[in-house]
Write a protein that holds these residues in place. Sequence first.
Motif, PDB file in Angstrom:
ATOM      1  N   PRO A  60      18.687 -68.502   2.275  1.00  3.44           N
ATOM      2  CA  PRO A  60      18.545 -69.194   0.991  1.00  3.44           C
ATOM      3  C   PRO A  60      19.916 -69.657   0.485  1.00  3.44           C
ATOM      4  N   GLU A  61      19.896 -70.620  -0.368  1.00  5.51           N
ATOM      5  CA  GLU A  61      21.145 -71.114  -0.926  1.00  5.51           C
ATOM      6  C   GLU A  61      21.782 -70.027  -1.787  1.00  5.51           C
ATOM      7  N   ALA A  62      23.077 -69.813  -1.616  1.00  5.03           N
ATOM      8  CA  ALA A  62      23.782 -68.773  -2.354  1.00  5.03           C
ATOM      9  C   ALA A  62      23.915 -69.153  -3.824  1.00  5.03           C
ATOM     10  N   GLY A  63      23.781 -68.142  -4.680  1.00 10.63           N
ATOM     11  CA  GLY A  63      23.924 -68.365  -6.108  1.00 10.63           C
ATOM     12  C   GLY A  63      25.316 -67.995  -6.570  1.00 10.63           C
ATOM     13  N   GLU A  64      25.397 -67.524  -7.780  1.00  8.39           N
ATOM     14  CA  GLU A  64      26.670 -67.180  -8.396  1.00  8.39           C
ATOM     15  C   GLU A  64      27.396 -66.112  -7.592  1.00  8.39           C
ATOM     16  N   GLU A  65      28.674 -66.339  -7.348  1.00  5.39           N
ATOM     17  CA  GLU A  65      29.548 -65.421  -6.613  1.00  5.39           C
ATOM     18  C   GLU A  65      29.083 -65.185  -5.180  1.00  5.39           C
ATOM     19  N   GLY A  66      28.245 -66.092  -4.649  1.00  2.00           N
ATOM     20  CA  GLY A  66      27.861 -66.014  -3.248  1.00  2.00           C
ATOM     21  C   GLY A  66      26.689 -65.111  -2.936  1.00  2.00           C
ATOM     22  N   TRP A  67      26.004 -64.623  -3.965  1.00  2.00           N
ATOM     23  CA  TRP A  67      24.851 -63.754  -3.720  1.00  2.00           C
ATOM     24  C   TRP A  67      23.634 -64.569  -3.274  1.00  2.00           C
ATOM     25  N   VAL A  68      22.980 -64.083  -2.228  1.00  3.01           N
ATOM     26  CA  VAL A  68      21.751 -64.685  -1.708  1.00  3.01           C
ATOM     27  C   VAL A  68      20.583 -63.769  -2.038  1.00  3.01           C
TER      28      VAL A  68
ATOM     29  N   PHE B 158      23.778 -56.457  12.227  1.00  3.49           N
ATOM     30  CA  PHE B 158      23.297 -55.981  13.532  1.00  3.49           C
ATOM     31  C   PHE B 158      24.413 -56.080  14.574  1.00  3.49           C
ATOM     32  N   GLY B 159      24.562 -55.021  15.351  1.00  2.00           N
ATOM     33  CA  GLY B 159      25.539 -55.013  16.433  1.00  2.00           C
ATOM     34  C   GLY B 159      26.947 -54.668  16.002  1.00  2.00           C
ATOM     35  N   SER B 160      27.126 -54.326  14.729  1.00  2.00           N
ATOM     36  CA  SER B 160      28.467 -53.963  14.255  1.00  2.00           C
ATOM     37  C   SER B 160      28.326 -52.913  13.174  1.00  2.00           C
ATOM     38  N   GLU B 161      29.451 -52.399  12.724  1.00  2.00           N
ATOM     39  CA  GLU B 161      29.466 -51.452  11.620  1.00  2.00           C
ATOM     40  C   GLU B 161      29.902 -52.128  10.328  1.00  2.00           C
ATOM     41  N   ASP B 162      29.961 -53.461  10.356  1.00  2.00           N
ATOM     42  CA  ASP B 162      30.389 -54.206   9.171  1.00  2.00           C
ATOM     43  C   ASP B 162      29.333 -54.085   8.082  1.00  2.00           C
ATOM     44  N   GLU B 163      29.734 -53.533   6.943  1.00  2.00           N
ATOM     45  CA  GLU B 163      28.805 -53.397   5.830  1.00  2.00           C
ATOM     46  C   GLU B 163      28.593 -54.732   5.139  1.00  2.00           C
ATOM     47  N   VAL B 164      27.372 -54.973   4.716  1.00  2.00           N
ATOM     48  CA  VAL B 164      27.008 -56.194   4.008  1.00  2.00           C
ATOM     49  C   VAL B 164      26.801 -55.841   2.535  1.00  2.00           C
ATOM     50  N   PRO B 165      27.574 -56.427   1.643  1.00  2.00           N
ATOM     51  CA  PRO B 165      27.404 -56.128   0.217  1.00  2.00           C
ATOM     52  C   PRO B 165      25.990 -56.469  -0.244  1.00  2.00           C
ATOM     53  N   HIS B 166      25.404 -55.574  -1.063  1.00  2.00           N
ATOM     54  CA  HIS B 166      24.066 -55.833  -1.564  1.00  2.00           C
ATOM     55  C   HIS B 166      23.889 -55.227  -2.944  1.00  2.00           C
ATOM     56  N   GLN B 167      22.953 -55.778  -3.675  1.00  2.00           N
ATOM     57  CA  GLN B 167      22.629 -55.311  -5.013  1.00  2.00           C
ATOM     58  C   GLN B 167      21.205 -55.753  -5.338  1.00  2.00           C
ATOM     59  N   ARG B 168      20.728 -55.376  -6.513  1.00  2.00           N
ATOM     60  CA  ARG B 168      19.413 -55.798  -6.966  1.00  2.00           C
ATOM     61  C   ARG B 168      19.564 -56.871  -8.040  1.00  2.00           C
ATOM     62  N   GLY B 169      18.774 -57.922  -7.913  1.00  2.00           N
ATOM     63  CA  GLY B 169      18.781 -58.959  -8.937  1.00  2.00           C
ATOM     64  C   GLY B 169      17.957 -58.545 -10.137  1.00  2.00           C
ATOM     65  N   ASP B 170      17.941 -59.385 -11.143  1.00  2.00           N
ATOM     66  CA  ASP B 170      17.174 -59.088 -12.351  1.00  2.00           C
ATOM     67  C   ASP B 170      15.681 -58.934 -12.063  1.00  2.00           C
ATOM     68  N   ASP B 171      15.214 -59.607 -11.032  1.00  3.09           N
ATOM     69  CA  ASP B 171      13.790 -59.511 -10.672  1.00  3.09           C
ATOM     70  C   ASP B 171      13.516 -58.373  -9.709  1.00  3.09           C
ATOM     71  N   GLY B 172      14.529 -57.592  -9.374  1.00  2.00           N
ATOM     72  CA  GLY B 172      14.366 -56.453  -8.480  1.00  2.00           C
ATOM     73  C   GLY B 172      14.538 -56.776  -7.018  1.00  2.00           C
ATOM     74  N   ASN B 173      14.594 -58.062  -6.685  1.00  2.00           N
ATOM     75  CA  ASN B 173      14.753 -58.436  -5.284  1.00  2.00           C
ATOM     76  C   ASN B 173      16.154 -58.130  -4.783  1.00  2.00           C
ATOM     77  N   LEU B 174      16.235 -57.876  -3.474  1.00  2.00           N
ATOM     78  CA  LEU B 174      17.508 -57.584  -2.843  1.00  2.00           C
ATOM     79  C   LEU B 174      18.380 -58.833  -2.805  1.00  2.00           C
ATOM     80  N   GLN B 175      19.633 -58.663  -3.185  1.00  2.00           N
ATOM     81  CA  GLN B 175      20.625 -59.730  -3.074  1.00  2.00           C
ATOM     82  C   GLN B 175      21.713 -59.284  -2.122  1.00  2.00           C
ATOM     83  N   VAL B 176      22.133 -60.186  -1.251  1.00  2.00           N
ATOM     84  CA  VAL B 176      23.154 -59.861  -0.248  1.00  2.00           C
ATOM     85  C   VAL B 176      24.209 -60.954  -0.208  1.00  2.00           C
ATOM     86  N   LYS B 177      25.390 -60.585   0.276  1.00  2.00           N
ATOM     87  CA  LYS B 177      26.433 -61.562   0.578  1.00  2.00           C
ATOM     88  C   LYS B 177      26.528 -61.660   2.094  1.00  2.00           C
TER      89      LYS B 177
END
Length: 462
Positions: free
Chosen positions: A400-408, A424-443
């Motif tokens: 999806p198109e990224a929103g404010e500060e790059g959150w998808v 997948f395939g690495s130990e690189d953590e992906v930043p995530h949070q919950r949006g106002d609607d409760g859906n997962l947001q990721v960078k």
Amino acid sequence: MHRHFASLALGGFLFGLLTLGVLLPYPAQAEEAQYTPAPENLENREAFQDDKFGIFIHWGVYSELGRGEWVMNNEKIKVEDYKPVAEKFNPTEYDPAEWVALFKKAGAKYITITSKHHDGFALWDSKVTDWDVVDATPYGKDLLKPLAEECEKQDMKLFFYHSHLDWSHPDYYPRGRTGQNLGRPDEGDFDKYLNYMDAQLAELLVGDYGDVAGIWFDGWWDQRDYEAEDPQTTKVDWRLDKTYGLIHSLQPGCMIGNNHHVAPFPGEDFQMFERDLPGQNKSGHSKDSTIGDLPLESCDTINGSWGYNANDKKIKSKKDLVHYLVKAAGQNANLLLNVGPKPDGTIQPEFVARLTEMGEWLDEYGDSIYGTRGGSVGLQEWGVTTTKGDAIYVHILQAPEAGEEGWVTLAGTADLAVGDLTLFGSEDEVPHQRGDDGNLQVKLPAGAAEAIDTILVTQAAE
């Protein structure tokens, strides 16, 4: 393990099947209205769901004409004019070892091949007809036996597609919705035809073809009563209980599926969807079908044709095919991907290229597909989830198109409880949070918008 039966015993068995009214002496004819799957059948169902990817093969006399497997019906070629085409069918370049090696390289775990399609032509040496590859072609050799041997050698499961309907057999009467005006007599004995069909199935199940993984039926819909309120109503009695009982008696582990486009019948072990994911009806075939409790499979083509079509150049892209596989897995289904070999026995280079690409992708990302089940988040515009044990794989197929500060924002994930999120395939953590609607947001990492599938991995949170 291959099963070898004395030809005399097999001949007597088939004679019993073909003799009208002489079906009861064979315990295989027990009806299956109260079907209880054998332990080995249940084990095979579980393994089938783990496999996730198979290869469909449409091949026969129609391949010689190069206009698809429905050419006899579509062009109204009469039986007397169609059968001489077999005199040209001579697949001298057929190399089953090469086929199976290619399909293994593609990442497939099983093969489903047309033992008999709607034209009635058999790819083995059938004892109940001369309309087969041994008796009707210059090639003169069984095509299925060496394939079965290679599958056993290379650890590949083998299913047989078998057509209920038959455009060539005189006893396939009354005719259904297809196969009209092909020069057959306007009379026949449908029960006699069904005995013939059962006899051919018995040949495949007690012959030299080993442990048959399953029978993939097609053509029941030819006799469906489309005006009836119940979509399972037909104009003839297909005797499915009897046929299914025969199969499960001869090989209890053999799985039965039927491409009838309605809810599963008793005695079936998996459910398929033609050119559709479960729950969809883009093809128009599945409008009356409900998703049952059986293992699921979606089937489709690499181009637009099942049988060899020399003029079909609309080859699906690697991205399209990988997306189909991932979406099927996310919907708890396998993908059965078709190839239509050329009449000489070779597989088109463009098919080989796509299968090789599928294998390369699965070599890298297969852990997110094999052995998984559909995740709690069903198909979304952005992608789908799969699960295996405690692992959750979030497949982002269309970022999806990224929103404010790059959150998808990943719609549909409000109830998806996740822990740490990594690429997948690495130990690189992906930043995530919950949006106002409760859906997962990721960078997402750089390049995710162009990737075929960006896969995020998490463990189910308490």
